[in-house]
Motif scaffolding. Structure first.
Motif, PDB file in Angstrom:
ATOM      1  N   GLU A  65      36.998  71.076 -20.824  1.00 37.73           N
ATOM      2  CA  GLU A  65      36.774  70.676 -22.213  1.00 37.73           C
ATOM      3  C   GLU A  65      35.339  70.969 -22.648  1.00 37.73           C
ATOM      4  O   GLU A  65      35.099  71.425 -23.764  1.00 37.73           O
ATOM      5  N   MET A  66      34.384  70.710 -21.749  1.00 39.24           N
ATOM      6  CA  MET A  66      32.986  71.000 -22.049  1.00 39.24           C
ATOM      7  C   MET A  66      32.790  72.489 -22.297  1.00 39.24           C
ATOM      8  O   MET A  66      32.096  72.873 -23.242  1.00 39.24           O
ATOM      9  N   ALA A  67      33.385  73.312 -21.454  1.00 38.17           N
ATOM     10  CA  ALA A  67      33.251  74.763 -21.584  1.00 38.17           C
ATOM     11  C   ALA A  67      33.779  75.239 -22.933  1.00 38.17           C
ATOM     12  O   ALA A  67      33.158  76.064 -23.597  1.00 38.17           O
ATOM     13  N   GLU A  68      34.912  74.692 -23.335  1.00 37.51           N
ATOM     14  CA  GLU A  68      35.484  75.078 -24.624  1.00 37.51           C
ATOM     15  C   GLU A  68      34.614  74.603 -25.783  1.00 37.51           C
ATOM     16  O   GLU A  68      34.355  75.352 -26.722  1.00 37.51           O
ATOM     17  N   LEU A  69      34.158  73.369 -25.723  1.00 41.54           N
ATOM     18  CA  LEU A  69      33.353  72.811 -26.803  1.00 41.54           C
ATOM     19  C   LEU A  69      31.999  73.503 -26.923  1.00 41.54           C
ATOM     20  O   LEU A  69      31.563  73.859 -28.018  1.00 41.54           O
ATOM     21  N   LEU A  70      31.336  73.706 -25.792  1.00 40.82           N
ATOM     22  CA  LEU A  70      29.992  74.279 -25.787  1.00 40.82           C
ATOM     23  C   LEU A  70      29.996  75.810 -25.828  1.00 40.82           C
ATOM     24  O   LEU A  70      28.944  76.426 -25.978  1.00 40.82           O
ATOM     25  N   GLU A  71      31.189  76.389 -25.652  1.00 41.31           N
ATOM     26  CA  GLU A  71      31.339  77.851 -25.625  1.00 41.31           C
ATOM     27  C   GLU A  71      30.467  78.472 -24.543  1.00 41.31           C
ATOM     28  O   GLU A  71      29.719  79.422 -24.766  1.00 41.31           O
ATOM     29  N   ILE A  72      30.570  77.888 -23.347  1.00 40.60           N
ATOM     30  CA  ILE A  72      29.843  78.360 -22.167  1.00 40.60           C
ATOM     31  C   ILE A  72      30.858  78.513 -21.042  1.00 40.60           C
ATOM     32  O   ILE A  72      31.790  77.712 -20.924  1.00 40.60           O
ATOM     33  N   ASP A  73      30.662  79.501 -20.209  1.00 45.21           N
ATOM     34  CA  ASP A  73      31.558  79.734 -19.088  1.00 45.21           C
ATOM     35  C   ASP A  73      31.651  78.489 -18.204  1.00 45.21           C
ATOM     36  O   ASP A  73      30.635  77.839 -17.917  1.00 45.21           O
ATOM     37  N   ILE A  74      32.835  78.166 -17.763  1.00 45.80           N
ATOM     38  CA  ILE A  74      33.081  76.955 -16.978  1.00 45.80           C
ATOM     39  C   ILE A  74      32.253  76.943 -15.690  1.00 45.80           C
ATOM     40  O   ILE A  74      31.751  75.890 -15.281  1.00 45.80           O
ATOM     41  N   GLU A  75      32.080  78.096 -15.058  1.00 49.81           N
ATOM     42  CA  GLU A  75      31.304  78.149 -13.814  1.00 49.81           C
ATOM     43  C   GLU A  75      29.824  77.875 -14.063  1.00 49.81           C
ATOM     44  O   GLU A  75      29.147  77.299 -13.215  1.00 49.81           O
ATOM     45  N   VAL A  76      29.313  78.262 -15.209  1.00 45.10           N
ATOM     46  CA  VAL A  76      27.919  77.988 -15.554  1.00 45.10           C
ATOM     47  C   VAL A  76      27.720  76.477 -15.683  1.00 45.10           C
ATOM     48  O   VAL A  76      26.734  75.919 -15.185  1.00 45.10           O
ATOM     49  N   ILE A  77      28.671  75.798 -16.297  1.00 45.17           N
ATOM     50  CA  ILE A  77      28.576  74.342 -16.451  1.00 45.17           C
ATOM     51  C   ILE A  77      28.680  73.653 -15.098  1.00 45.17           C
ATOM     52  O   ILE A  77      27.903  72.749 -14.795  1.00 45.17           O
ATOM     53  N   ARG A  78      29.631  74.083 -14.274  1.00 41.44           N
ATOM     54  CA  ARG A  78      29.770  73.480 -12.937  1.00 41.44           C
ATOM     55  C   ARG A  78      28.486  73.632 -12.133  1.00 41.44           C
ATOM     56  O   ARG A  78      28.025  72.685 -11.496  1.00 41.44           O
ATOM     57  N   LYS A  79      27.914  74.828 -12.156  1.00 37.35           N
ATOM     58  CA  LYS A  79      26.686  75.079 -11.403  1.00 37.35           C
ATOM     59  C   LYS A  79      25.546  74.211 -11.937  1.00 37.35           C
ATOM     60  O   LYS A  79      24.806  73.618 -11.160  1.00 37.35           O
ATOM     61  N   TYR A  80      25.413  74.124 -13.246  1.00 39.25           N
ATOM     62  CA  TYR A  80      24.353  73.308 -13.856  1.00 39.25           C
ATOM     63  C   TYR A  80      24.486  71.840 -13.441  1.00 39.25           C
ATOM     64  O   TYR A  80      23.497  71.220 -13.039  1.00 39.25           O
ATOM     65  N   LEU A  81      25.685  71.306 -13.507  1.00 39.21           N
ATOM     66  CA  LEU A  81      25.895  69.904 -13.143  1.00 39.21           C
ATOM     67  C   LEU A  81      25.657  69.682 -11.644  1.00 39.21           C
ATOM     68  O   LEU A  81      25.054  68.675 -11.246  1.00 39.21           O
ATOM     69  N   ARG A  82      26.096  70.620 -10.834  1.00 38.27           N
ATOM     70  CA  ARG A  82      25.933  70.489  -9.379  1.00 38.27           C
ATOM     71  C   ARG A  82      24.457  70.525  -8.993  1.00 38.27           C
ATOM     72  O   ARG A  82      24.010  69.750  -8.152  1.00 38.27           O
ATOM     73  N   GLU A  83      23.697  71.397  -9.617  1.00 36.98           N
ATOM     74  CA  GLU A  83      22.288  71.568  -9.250  1.00 36.98           C
ATOM     75  C   GLU A  83      21.352  70.527  -9.882  1.00 36.98           C
ATOM     76  O   GLU A  83      20.281  70.280  -9.358  1.00 36.98           O
ATOM     77  N   ASN A  84      21.759  69.940 -10.981  1.00 36.74           N
ATOM     78  CA  ASN A  84      20.850  69.055 -11.706  1.00 36.74           C
ATOM     79  C   ASN A  84      21.259  67.583 -11.728  1.00 36.74           C
ATOM     80  O   ASN A  84      20.448  66.744 -12.099  1.00 36.74           O
ATOM     81  N   PHE A  85      22.507  67.293 -11.401  1.00 35.21           N
ATOM     82  CA  PHE A  85      22.923  65.890 -11.503  1.00 35.21           C
ATOM     83  C   PHE A  85      23.773  65.469 -10.343  1.00 35.21           C
ATOM     84  O   PHE A  85      24.710  65.783  -9.943  1.00 35.21           O
TER      85      PHE A  85
END
Length: 57
Positions: free
Chosen positions: A37-57
């Protein structure tokens, strides 16, 4: 001098735009939104979001 269309097409702008939207991901996750849902809303690739969350939170 750049006009707005030229500026939005450069790589630096795109990188800044994506990073600013990624900062919303932790808040959206805390509200129960899935990564898909985040990927669709933010218009960002799902893997980019997963990596960001994994590395930062």
């Amino acid at each position: 001098m750049f006009d707005l269309d030229e500026f939005t097409s450069i790589r630096l702008y795109k990188s800044i735009w994506e990073k600013s939207r990624l900062k919303l991901a932790p808040k959206l996750r805390d509200r129960g939104m899935s990564v898909q849902e985040m990927a669709e809303l933010l218009e960002i690739d799902i893997e980019v979001i997963r990596k960001y969350l994994r590395e930062n939170f």
